[in-house]
Design an enzyme around this catalytic site. Structure first.
Site, short mmCIF file in Angstrom:
data_model
loop_
_atom_site.label_atom_id
_atom_site.label_comp_id
_atom_site.label_asym_id
_atom_site.label_seq_id
_atom_site.Cartn_x
_atom_site.Cartn_y
_atom_site.Cartn_z
N THR A 18 0.83 -1.21 0.00
CA THR A 18 0.00 0.00 0.00
C THR A 18 0.86 1.26 0.00
OG1 THR A 18 -1.76 -1.14 1.17
CG2 THR A 18 -1.76 1.26 1.32
N LYS A 20 2.05 11.61 -1.49
CA LYS A 20 2.99 12.71 -1.22
C LYS A 20 3.47 13.36 -2.52
CE LYS A 20 1.66 11.74 2.17
NZ LYS A 20 0.83 10.68 2.67
N GLY A 38 -9.89 12.76 8.87
CA GLY A 38 -8.67 12.19 9.44
C GLY A 38 -7.50 12.47 8.50
N ARG A 74 -9.11 2.62 7.95
CA ARG A 74 -8.70 1.40 7.25
C ARG A 74 -8.82 0.22 8.21
NH1 ARG A 74 -5.59 2.15 2.56
NH2 ARG A 74 -4.59 0.15 2.95
N HIS A 90 20.93 28.98 11.56
CA HIS A 90 20.09 30.14 11.33
C HIS A 90 20.24 30.59 9.89
CE1 HIS A 90 18.04 33.91 12.07
NE2 HIS A 90 19.02 34.52 11.42
P1 NAI Z 1 -8.63 8.16 10.24
O1 NAI Z 1 -9.00 7.23 11.33
O2 NAI Z 1 -7.42 9.00 10.36
O3 NAI Z 1 -9.85 9.18 10.00
C1 NAI Z 1 -11.15 8.76 9.72
C2 NAI Z 1 -12.11 9.86 10.12
O4 NAI Z 1 -13.41 9.56 9.63
C3 NAI Z 1 -12.22 10.01 11.64
O5 NAI Z 1 -11.90 11.33 12.01
C4 NAI Z 1 -13.67 9.66 11.90
O6 NAI Z 1 -14.24 10.39 12.96
C5 NAI Z 1 -14.36 10.00 10.57
N1 NAI Z 1 -15.62 9.31 10.38
C6 NAI Z 1 -15.89 7.98 10.58
N2 NAI Z 1 -17.18 7.71 10.33
C7 NAI Z 1 -17.76 8.89 9.96
C8 NAI Z 1 -19.08 9.27 9.59
N3 NAI Z 1 -20.09 8.38 9.56
N4 NAI Z 1 -19.34 10.57 9.26
C9 NAI Z 1 -18.32 11.48 9.30
N5 NAI Z 1 -17.07 11.17 9.67
C10 NAI Z 1 -16.78 9.90 9.99
O7 NAI Z 1 -8.62 7.27 8.91
P2 NAI Z 1 -8.12 7.62 7.43
O8 NAI Z 1 -7.95 9.07 7.25
O9 NAI Z 1 -9.06 6.90 6.55
O10 NAI Z 1 -6.70 6.95 7.39
C11 NAI Z 1 -6.57 5.54 7.62
C12 NAI Z 1 -5.24 5.23 8.25
O11 NAI Z 1 -4.19 5.41 7.34
C13 NAI Z 1 -4.96 6.10 9.45
O12 NAI Z 1 -4.64 5.30 10.55
C14 NAI Z 1 -3.80 6.92 9.05
O13 NAI Z 1 -2.92 7.14 10.13
C15 NAI Z 1 -3.15 6.12 7.94
N6 NAI Z 1 -2.54 7.05 7.00
C16 NAI Z 1 -1.44 7.73 7.37
C17 NAI Z 1 -0.90 8.70 6.56
C18 NAI Z 1 0.28 9.48 7.03
O14 NAI Z 1 0.96 9.03 7.93
N7 NAI Z 1 0.53 10.66 6.48
C19 NAI Z 1 -1.47 9.01 5.25
C20 NAI Z 1 -2.67 8.28 4.99
C21 NAI Z 1 -3.16 7.33 5.83
#
Ligand code: NAI
Length: 459
Positions: free
Chosen positions: A41, A51, A177, A263, A436
Site C-alpha cells: 500500500t 505525497k 482524518g 482502514r 540560522h
Molecule cells: P482516520 O482514522 O485517520 O480518519 C477517519 C475519520 O473519519 C475520523 O476522524 C472519523 O471520525 C471519521 N468518520 C468515521 N465515520 C464517519 C461518519 N459516519 N461521518 C463522518 N465522519 C466519519 O482514517 P483515514 O484518514 O481513513 O486513514 C486511515 C489510516 O491510514 C490512518 O490510521 C492513518 O494514520 C493512515 N494514514 C497515514 C498517513 C500518514 O501518515 N501521512 C497518510 C494516509 C493514511
C-alpha cells in the site's frame, strides 16, 4: 511442490518486506508471498503517490501565489496526465530499486494469494511454503460505512482517488482524518471546491487539540469547508455526481465523494481464523508485545496489528520480528515515540503525547506546555508559513510531546523524535545550536523558552 525456508512472510508491504530484508541480512532463508506488487500500500497506493500529489499541489500553490514573493507567474491549469506521470515515475523508480534490493538479498518472491494452512505452512496455489516461522503482514484496506457502496467512479476510496485522470470540480470528503485532510488539501490546491464532513468535533482527532484547531483555521482560509461534528447520513449517486446528506439535514452536491473513514485489517479468507490465530472483534491480529500471535511460530506485523497505521511502524515491526526469529532479543517497538505526520498544507506533525494525554498520564498539575509561534521564526516568515511548535513537558522532567503545524512540519519532527525518544529535558536541548535561519530554530527557541532562558520568544 514443497519448499522449505526459515521464514515465510505473507505480504510484501512495509512490514513484510522490512522483515524479509532484515531476516535475509541475518542469514535466514526467506520466502515472501505477494499477490500484487512488492512495496504494498505505502509504495503503490499510499504514502508515496499521495505525497507526490501533495508536492504537485504545493507547486501549484507556489505558482498561484507567486506574486506574494514578487515573482510574476500564472497558473495555467493542472495537467493531470502529467501530474500522474510524475507520480507514477516516482513510484516506478522506487519499486525498481526495492525489487532489486529484494533480489540482491536472495529473497524468494512468490507471486500469488497466500493462505495460512498450518502453523508453519503457507499455500500459494499448488505450492506449499514451509518455515520455522511465518510472519503475517497482509496489512489493511480502506473501510467504508454500512450501505455506502464504493463504485470507483463517483464514490471513491483513496485508491481510486489516486488514479483520477482529472481534477474534480467539486468533492465531498467523508472523514477529516489523515487521508481526508491530505486529499482535501490536494484537490483544493488544484482548484476544486472541497467540503470535509467529519463526525467528531475536530480534524485529525488523534492530534493535539491546538493542532486540530490550527488546521481547521488554515483550511477555512484556503476555502476548504469543514463541517465538524457532522456525521454522514445518506448518499444518492447520479450520472453527474453525488448528493450527500449530512446529519442535521444539510445537502451537499459534488462531482465525487471520497470515503476516508479509516482502514481495517486484511485478515479474512486467509486461513488465520481456521489455524487458531486470535483476532480481536475488529479483525486485527492479537499479538503480545513481541508480536507473537496466539499460534507458536506465527508472528504479525504492521497494520494487521491494532495501533498506529503507519509505514514506519511497519518497518519497525518487520525488523523487530526478523531479529526476534533470529534469536537476537531485540527491544520491543515503542509506539509512544513514533512520529506522525499529516502532509496537508499546512502540515501537522507530532511525536509523543498530546497535552490532554500527558495531563491524564502524569496528573493535571505536573504538565507544562510552551507554544512558540512560527511568526517569530525567520525561515517561516521567508516561506510565509504560519503555525507553531508546541512542547509538552513533565515538571522538572522530560519533554513528552512535540506538536508542529506549518509548512514542512514533517521535516522538523525528526529532531523532535530524538528529543522525546531520548527523554531529553528542555535544559538538555536548550544549549544545542540550530542553524540560522531554519525552521528547526523554532524547536531550539521553544526549548530555550521552556528551560526558562528564551532568546527571541516572549518570556
Ligand atoms: P482516520 O482514522 O485517520 O480518519 C477517519 C475519520 O473519519 C475520523 O476522524 C472519523 O471520525 C471519521 N468518520 C468515521 N465515520 C464517519 C461518519 N459516519 N461521518 C463522518 N465522519 C466519519 O482514517 P483515514 O484518514 O481513513 O486513514 C486511515 C489510516 O491510514 C490512518 O490510521 C492513518 O494514520 C493512515 N494514514 C497515514 C498517513 C500518514 O501518515 N501521512 C497518510 C494516509 C493514511
Amino acid at each position: 511442490m514443497d519448499d522449505g525456508f526459515d521464514v515465510v512472510v505473507l505480504g510484501a508491504g512495509s512490514g513484510g518486506y522490512a522483515c524479509a530484508l532484515r531476516a535475509a541480512q541475518l542469514g535466514l532463508q526467506v520466502a515472501m508471498v505477494e499477490s500484487a506488487k512488492v512495496g504494498g500500500t505505502c509504495l503503490h497506493v499510499g504514502c508515496i503517490p499521495t505525497k507526490a500529489l501533495l508536492h504537485a499541489a504545493e507547486v501549484a500553490d507556489t505558482a498561484r501565489d507567486s506574486a506574494r514573493f514578487g515573482v510574476r507567474a500564472t497558473l495555467d491549469g493542472i495537467d493531470m496526465a502529467a501530474v500522474n506521470s510524475y507520480k507514477d515515475g516516482v513510484v516506478r523508480r522506487l519499486h525498481q530499486g526495492l525489487t532489486g534490493l529484494v533480489r540482491g538479498r536472495g529473497i524468494t518472491v512468490v507471486e500469488g494469494q497466500g493462505r495460512l494452512v498450518g502453523p508453519g505452512t503457507v499455500a500459494v496455489g499448488d505450492r506449499r511454503l514451509t518455515g520455522r516461522a511465518v510472519v503475517l503482514a497482509t496489512g489493511s484496506a480502506p473501510r467504508t460505512l454500512p450501505g455506502l457502496e464504493v463504485d470507483g467512479r463517483r464514490v471513491l476510496t483513496s485508491e481510486e482517488a489516486l488514479a483520477l485522470d482529472h481534477v474534480p470540480a467539486s468533492a465531498v470528503v467523508l472523514g477529516g482524518g489523515v487521508i481526508g485532510c491530505e486529499f482535501a488539501s490536494v484537490w483544493r490546491s488544484f482548484g476544486a471546491d472541497v467540503t470535509i464532513l467529519e463526525a467528531l468535533p475536530r480534524l485529525v482527532a488523534g492530534e493535539d487539540e491546538d493542532s486540530s484547531r490550527a488546521l481547521a483555521r488554515a483550511f477555512g482560509k484556503r476555502g476548504i469547508r469543514c463541517l465538524l461534528g457532522t456525521a454522514f447520513e445518506s448518499l444518492e449517486t447520479t450520472d453527474t455526481g453525488v448528493r450527500v446528506t449530512a446529519a442535521g439535514g444539510e445537502v451537499l452536491d459534488a462531482e465525487i465523494l471520497l470515503v476516508a473513514v479509516g482502514r481495517g485489517p486484511v485478515s479474512t479468507g486467509l486461513g488465520y481464523d481456521e489455524q487458531g490465530v486470535a483476532l480481536d472483534p475488529r479483525g486485527f491480529v492479537v499479538t503480545d508485545e513481541r508480536l507473537h500471535t496466539s499460534v507458536d511460530g506465527v508472528y504479525a506485523v504492521g497494520d494487521l496489528v491494532a495501533g498506529l497505521q503507519l509505514a514506519h511502524r511497519g518497518f519497525a515491526h518487520g525488523m523487530f520480528v526478523a531479529e526476534e526469529i533470529a534469536g537476537r532479543d531485540p527491544a520491543p517497538v515503542r509506539e509512544e515515540t513514533m512520529p506522525r505526520v499529516t502532509y496537508c498544507d499546512p502540515e501537522v506533525a507530532s511525536v509523543g503525547l498530546t497535552e490532554a494525554a500527558a495531563r491524564a498520564a502524569y496528573g493535571e498539575e505536573r504538565i507544562r506546555t510552551l507554544t512558540y509561534d512560527l511568526a517569530g521564526n525567520g525561515k517561516s516568515q521567508i516561506l510565509r508559513t504560519q503555525g507553531f511548535v508546541k512542547l509538552v513537558r513533565v515538571e522538572d522532567g522530560p519533554v513528552v510531546g512535540v506538536h508542529v503545524v506549518g509548512a514542512r512540519a514533517g521535516e522538523l519532527i525528526g529532531e523532535a523524535q530524538l528529543i522525546t525518544g531520548w527523554e531529553a529535558h528542555p535544559e538538555d536541548v536548550a544549549p544545542l545550536q540550530h542553524a540560522h535561519p531554519t525552521q528547526h530554530e523554532a524547536l531550539g527557541e521553544a526549548h530555550l523558552a521552556l528551560a526558562g532562558t528564551p532568546l527571541h520568544a516572549h518570556s
